[in-house]
Each structure stands twice: as C-alpha cells, then as structure tokens.
Design a protein around this motif. Structure first.
Motif, PDB file in Angstrom:
ATOM      1  N   SER A 126      -5.975  22.891 -10.233  1.00 39.72           N
ATOM      2  CA  SER A 126      -5.983  23.844 -11.355  1.00 39.72           C
ATOM      3  C   SER A 126      -4.566  24.150 -11.849  1.00 39.72           C
ATOM      4  O   SER A 126      -4.397  24.701 -12.938  1.00 39.72           O
ATOM      5  CB  SER A 126      -6.680  25.147 -10.946  1.00 39.72           C
ATOM      6  N   ASN A 163      -1.081  21.739 -15.026  1.00 41.83           N
ATOM      7  CA  ASN A 163      -1.260  22.208 -16.399  1.00 41.83           C
ATOM      8  C   ASN A 163       0.082  22.420 -17.086  1.00 41.83           C
ATOM      9  O   ASN A 163       1.143  22.222 -16.488  1.00 41.83           O
ATOM     10  CB  ASN A 163      -2.086  23.500 -16.395  1.00 41.83           C
ATOM     11  N   ASP A 164       0.002  22.825 -18.339  1.00 41.88           N
ATOM     12  CA  ASP A 164       1.221  23.021 -19.127  1.00 41.88           C
ATOM     13  C   ASP A 164       2.104  24.137 -18.559  1.00 41.88           C
ATOM     14  O   ASP A 164       3.328  24.064 -18.621  1.00 41.88           O
ATOM     15  CB  ASP A 164       0.893  23.258 -20.603  1.00 41.88           C
ATOM     16  N   ASP A 173      -3.571  18.239 -17.028  1.00 38.45           N
ATOM     17  CA  ASP A 173      -4.843  18.647 -17.606  1.00 38.45           C
ATOM     18  C   ASP A 173      -4.533  19.649 -18.725  1.00 38.45           C
ATOM     19  O   ASP A 173      -3.546  20.387 -18.658  1.00 38.45           O
ATOM     20  CB  ASP A 173      -5.722  19.306 -16.541  1.00 38.45           C
ATOM     21  N   PHE A 174      -5.368  19.664 -19.759  1.00 37.73           N
ATOM     22  CA  PHE A 174      -5.085  20.542 -20.906  1.00 37.73           C
ATOM     23  C   PHE A 174      -6.386  20.998 -21.541  1.00 37.73           C
ATOM     24  O   PHE A 174      -7.283  20.187 -21.782  1.00 37.73           O
ATOM     25  CB  PHE A 174      -4.226  19.785 -21.923  1.00 37.73           C
TER      26      PHE A 174
END
Length: 194
Positions: free
Chosen positions: A67, A70-71, A139-140
């Motif tokens: 999780s 990410n950005d 992931d985005f």
C-alpha cells in the motif's frame, strides 16, 4: 536502441554477493551511496549489508507494505535524495522486496533524469520476478503499477540469507511464483518441486 541487461549474482557456498558489490562500487567511483529500505528490511536485512559493505552510505526508510508503493512514498524518496544533495554520479541500492525494487528503481530512473541503481531483493517473489526485467513503477489511484518505466539496474544481487527473515506464508507465496514459471517454460522446475 541497445539495452544493457544487469549482471545477476547469487550468493552460494563461498561466493558472497558483497565481494562483487564492493568491487563494482570501487570501480565506478560513485560520489555517494544511498540505500533504500522499508521499515521491515531496515530491521532484518540492513544490518547484514552494513556489516559487509566497505563504503559509507545514507539510508532512506519508507513504510513497509504494498500500500506504500505510491506517489507519496516516491515523493518522500525524491525529497530525501534532494536533501542529501545526491548528484547524477550516485548509486541507489534498493534492499527489499518487490515494493522497494519497483519504487526504488522508478525513483532512480527519474531522479535527475536517471541515476544508477542496484537491486538486492530480500523476498522470494522479488528474486524471481520484481527485481529483474527492468520493471519499475508505483501504484496510482488504486491501480497496480499504473505509472512506471522500464529501467535496468546495474546489478541484481541475491543473498539467500535474506529469505530466512521472511514469514513462512511469504516464502511459500514466492515458491508458487517459481512453480508458475516452471509450468510456463521449464518442466524440470515442476519435476523438482514434485
């Protein structure tokens, strides 16, 4: 365009991954070294690297778990690289599972238009999939690997000692991936596991 594939070194018997790693760093004369870990590999894997790496390095730690691919984590890595005044002649070592090798490879490929990086996968799944092949990314908006680039590490170094740090479930999950590859292309692998 010619793509340079990484050298893959697996520690076994009297061959350590740390000898070729130290030699490579010495030969390239990097201006600085940075090691990217998550909160799990910081505790369980970083001490072995510290013990065997002959060079000083700075560390970037991000929260563990898919999780966090990410950005927000990516920006945290870029911010740390900037705060450390990392230049284009630096090396990022990604020490961790697939989340770290994916995110770290993407951070290296995009920071200052690309700095060298090395993957040291610490999970079975990362050793057989994520750390090799040049796949990097994050992931985005809830979509897996939505943003990324293909960028090959300079080396992929596999130390089976790191597998001892995994929970049993995670180790078995990685073995399932190995068996899947066996079904895809190598019957001997399936036979071996049977």
């Amino acid at each position: 365009m010619q793509v340079s594939l990484p050298q893959i070194i697996i520690s076994k018997h009297n061959l350590s991954i740390f000898d070729p790693l130290n030699s490579f760093i010495e030969e390239k004369k990097y201006s600085s070294l940075i090691v990217l870990v998550d909160t799990n590999t910081e505790k369980s894997c970083l001490p072995l690297l510290k013990k065997n790496l002959k060079f000083d390095f700075k560390t970037i730690v991000i929260p563990a778990g898919e999780s966090n691919k990410n950005d927000k984590s990516l920006i945290e890595v870029w911010n740390k690289l900037t705060a450390y005044q990392i230049d284009r002649k630096s090396l990022l070592i990604n020490l961790g599972g697939g989340m770290i090798t994916d995110l770290g490879g993407f951070a290296a490929a995009t920071y200052k238009r690309g700095i060298d990086f090395i993957n040291i996968p610490t999970s079975m799944l990362a050793m057989v999939d994520a750390a090799i092949g040049g796949k990097t990314g994050i992931d985005f908006n809830g979509l897996k690997n939505q943003i990324g680039v293909f960028a090959h590490p300079k080396m992929v170094l596999m130390e089976p000692e790191f597998l001892k740090t995994l929970p049993k479930r995670e180790f078995i999950s990685g073995l399932a991936e190995v068996i899947k590859y066996g079904f895809i292309q190598d019957k001997k692998t399936v036979t071996y596991f049977e």
